[in-house]
Design a protein around this motif. Structure first.
Motif, short mmCIF file in Angstrom:
data_model
loop_
_atom_site.label_atom_id
_atom_site.label_comp_id
_atom_site.label_asym_id
_atom_site.label_seq_id
_atom_site.Cartn_x
_atom_site.Cartn_y
_atom_site.Cartn_z
N ASP A 223 0.81 -1.22 0.00
CA ASP A 223 0.00 0.00 0.00
C ASP A 223 0.85 1.27 0.00
O ASP A 223 0.31 2.38 0.10
CB ASP A 223 -0.95 0.02 1.21
CG ASP A 223 -0.20 -0.01 2.54
OD1 ASP A 223 1.04 0.06 2.54
OD2 ASP A 223 -0.88 -0.10 3.59
N GLY A 224 2.15 1.14 -0.09
CA GLY A 224 3.03 2.31 -0.12
C GLY A 224 3.58 2.71 1.23
O GLY A 224 4.45 3.58 1.31
N GLY A 225 3.09 2.10 2.30
CA GLY A 225 3.59 2.41 3.64
C GLY A 225 4.75 1.51 4.02
O GLY A 225 5.27 0.73 3.21
N ASP A 283 4.92 3.17 12.23
CA ASP A 283 4.32 2.78 10.95
C ASP A 283 4.30 4.04 10.09
O ASP A 283 3.78 5.08 10.51
CB ASP A 283 2.90 2.26 11.15
CG ASP A 283 2.87 0.89 11.80
OD1 ASP A 283 3.82 0.12 11.59
OD2 ASP A 283 1.91 0.61 12.54
N LEU A 284 4.87 3.95 8.90
CA LEU A 284 4.98 5.11 8.01
C LEU A 284 3.94 5.05 6.90
O LEU A 284 3.52 3.97 6.48
CB LEU A 284 6.37 5.17 7.40
CG LEU A 284 7.57 5.15 8.35
CD1 LEU A 284 8.86 5.17 7.56
CD2 LEU A 284 7.50 6.33 9.31
N ALA A 285 3.56 6.21 6.39
CA ALA A 285 2.64 6.30 5.26
C ALA A 285 3.40 6.33 3.94
O ALA A 285 2.81 6.57 2.89
CB ALA A 285 1.77 7.54 5.39
N PHE A 286 4.70 6.10 3.98
CA PHE A 286 5.52 6.13 2.78
C PHE A 286 6.62 5.08 2.92
O PHE A 286 6.90 4.59 4.00
CB PHE A 286 6.15 7.52 2.59
CG PHE A 286 7.03 7.94 3.74
CD1 PHE A 286 8.39 7.66 3.74
CD2 PHE A 286 6.50 8.63 4.82
CE1 PHE A 286 9.19 8.04 4.81
CE2 PHE A 286 7.30 9.02 5.89
CZ PHE A 286 8.65 8.72 5.88
N CYS A 287 7.24 4.76 1.79
CA CYS A 287 8.39 3.85 1.80
C CYS A 287 9.66 4.69 1.78
O CYS A 287 9.86 5.50 0.87
CB CYS A 287 8.35 2.93 0.58
SG CYS A 287 9.79 1.84 0.45
N PRO A 288 10.53 4.57 2.78
CA PRO A 288 11.70 5.45 2.88
C PRO A 288 12.60 5.45 1.65
O PRO A 288 13.22 6.47 1.34
CB PRO A 288 12.44 4.88 4.10
CG PRO A 288 11.38 4.26 4.93
CD PRO A 288 10.42 3.67 3.94
#
Length: 359
Positions: A223-225, A283-288
Motif C-alpha cells: 500500500d506504499g507504507g 508505521d509510516l505512510a511512505f516507503c523510505p
C-alpha cells in the motif's frame, strides 16, 4: 520428483502417528494446530519439488511483490547535519541537489567568546562539546519569507551542552518561559527546590559523542507504507532526543529544498535509558527508499539531541523566537535561540550517492 513426494508422505505419516499419541494422552486441543502445520509443510515441500520448472519460477515471481525484504541502514555519529568534524559525510549528486551540511556542536573554549570549530585537523576525543552556530544557518529561503534565523547571540555560544539554559522551575521563572542555568544533581536536597539536572551530568566529550551507534530497519508494504524500527546505543543517558527525516522536497514555487520533518509524525521523541539505549518504532505512510508522488525524497534520518531538554513538535527548535535568559552570573537578557539547542547525533543515510568517508 519421486524422492520429494516420498518426503511429503513421510511428513504425513509422522503427523498421523503424532495425532494417535496425543489422542491417547488426551491432548486433543493440539490436533488442529498440527493439521495446519502438516498442510503447510506439505505445500512447501511440494512447491520445492518442482522448483526447477519454469512454471514454478513464474508462480513464485507472481507472489514476490507481496513480500518485501527488510532493508537495514547503519547509523553513524555526526557533529552536524551531514558532517563529522567539518567533513561532509555523504554525497547526493544523483538527487540533483547540494544538501545542507553544517556544524551543530563545537569544542568548548574556556574564556573565549566563541568555541573552537571542529575540523579534520581539530577533532580531539577529550574536547568538551559546546553550543555553536554555523553561519550557513543564517540564510534566506527562496521567496519573500524572512531569514530562518538572525545573527546569533554570542552569549549563547561556547556554552557546554550540559550548561545550555533550560526552561526553569516555578520558583525560577519557568512559567514565564524564562531560561536559566540548571545545576547538576548533587546530594538529594531536603525539598524539591531548586530543580536539578539528572545525576549523569558530567561534561559531554567528543569521544563519548562519537561512540553512538544505531541500526534502522524497514520493510515496505504493497500500500506504499512501511514499518520502521531504529535501535540505538551509546546515546546521552537520560537525554532528550527527537527523530527527523531530512527530505528533498519542492516548495509551491517549484524550487527544491532540504527540509526536516518529524519522522513518522509528532511526537517523535525518545529518551534513552541510563545506559544510553533507545528504540524508535513507527508505521509510516511512505516507503523510505522510494520517491513520493510530488518527487520528494527522503535523504537521511537523524536522531537529534536537545541540549535544552525541550521539544518543539513540528520544528527542530524555536529559531528567532525571543525569550528571556538568566546567565550563570545572574544577568538577564533577551535573545533568540538561533538554532543552537538542536544537535544531530546519529544519522542514517537512505537515498545517497556515496559515503565520502569510504573514498
Amino acid at each position: 520428483m519421486n524422492h520429494n513426494i516420498s518426503a511429503v508422505e513421510g511428513v504425513k505419516n509422522l503427523f498421523s502417528r503424532t495425532c494417535k499419541r496425543l489422542q491417547k494422552g488426551k491432548h486433543l486441543l493440539a490436533i488442529p494446530a498440527l493439521s495446519v502445520l502438516a498442510a503447510s509443510v506439505s505445500n512447501i515441500v511440494s512447491a520445492d519439488s518442482i522448483s526447477h520448472s519454469f512454471k514454478a519460477q513464474k508462480y513464485r515471481s507472481a507472489y514476490s511483490y507481496r513480500w518485501q525484504p527488510t532493508q537495514s541502514v547503519r547509523g553513524v555519529p555526526v557533529t552536524g547535519a551531514n558532517q563529522f568534524c567539518g567533513q561532509q559525510r555523504w554525497s547526493f549528486e544523483d538527487q540533483g541537489i547540494d544538501p545542507l551540511s553544517f556544524r551543530q556542536v563545537a569544542a568548548y573554549a574556556p574564556g573565549e567568546e566563541f568555541p573552537t570549530v571542529l575540523s579534520a585537523e581539530v577533532c580531539p576525543p577529550d574536547a568538551i562539546l559546546a553550543s555553536t552556530h554555523d553561519p550557513q544557518l543564517s540564510f534566506d529561503p527562496p521567496g519573500p519569507a524572512p531569514a530562518i534565523t538572525s545573527e546569533p547571540d554570542s552569549r549563547l555560544q561556547n556554552v557546554p551542552l550540559r550548561d545550555v539554559p533550560k526552561n526553569a522551575g516555578i520558583l525560577q521563572g519557568g512559567t514565564n518561559g524564562i531560561r536559566n542555568f540548571i545545576e547538576p544533581a548533587g546530594d538529594f536536597p531536603v525539598d524539591p527546590f531548586p530543580i536539578v539536572q539528572t545525576r549523569d551530568s558530567d561534561p559531554i566529550t567528543l569521544g563519548q559523542w562519537a561512540r553512538a551507534r544505531g541500526r534502522l530497519t524497514f520493510r515496505c508494504n504493497d500500500d506504499g507504507g512501511a514499518q520502521v524500527r531504529i535501535r540505538m546505543r551509546n546515546l546521552i543517558p537520560n537525554g532528550v532526543y527527537s527523530v527527523w527525516g531530512i527530505w528533498k522536497t519542492p516548495l509551491p514555487n517549484g524550487v527544491f529544498v532540504d527540509l526536516p520533518v518529524p519522522f513518522g509524525g509528532v511526537p517523535n521523541a525518545i529518551v534513552p535509558d541510563r545506559h544510553g539505549r533507545a528504540e524508535f518504532v513507527r508505521d509510516l505512510a511512505f516507503c523510505p527508499s522510494e520517491t513520493t508522488e510530488n518527487e520528494s525524497q527522503l535523504l537521511w534520518v537523524a536522531a537529534a539531541f536537545h541540549s535544552d531538554s525541550n521539544l518543539y513538535a513540528g520544528v527542530p527548535d524555536a529559531a528567532n523566537v525571543s525569550t528571556t535568559f538568566i546567565s550563570r552570573e545572574g544577568e538577564t537578557f533577551e535573545s533568540s535561540l538561533s538554532l543552537m539547542v538542536h544537535h544531530e547525533h546519529l544519522s542514517f543515510p537512505i537515498n545517497f550517492t556515496r559515503d565520502l568517508f569510504q573514498q
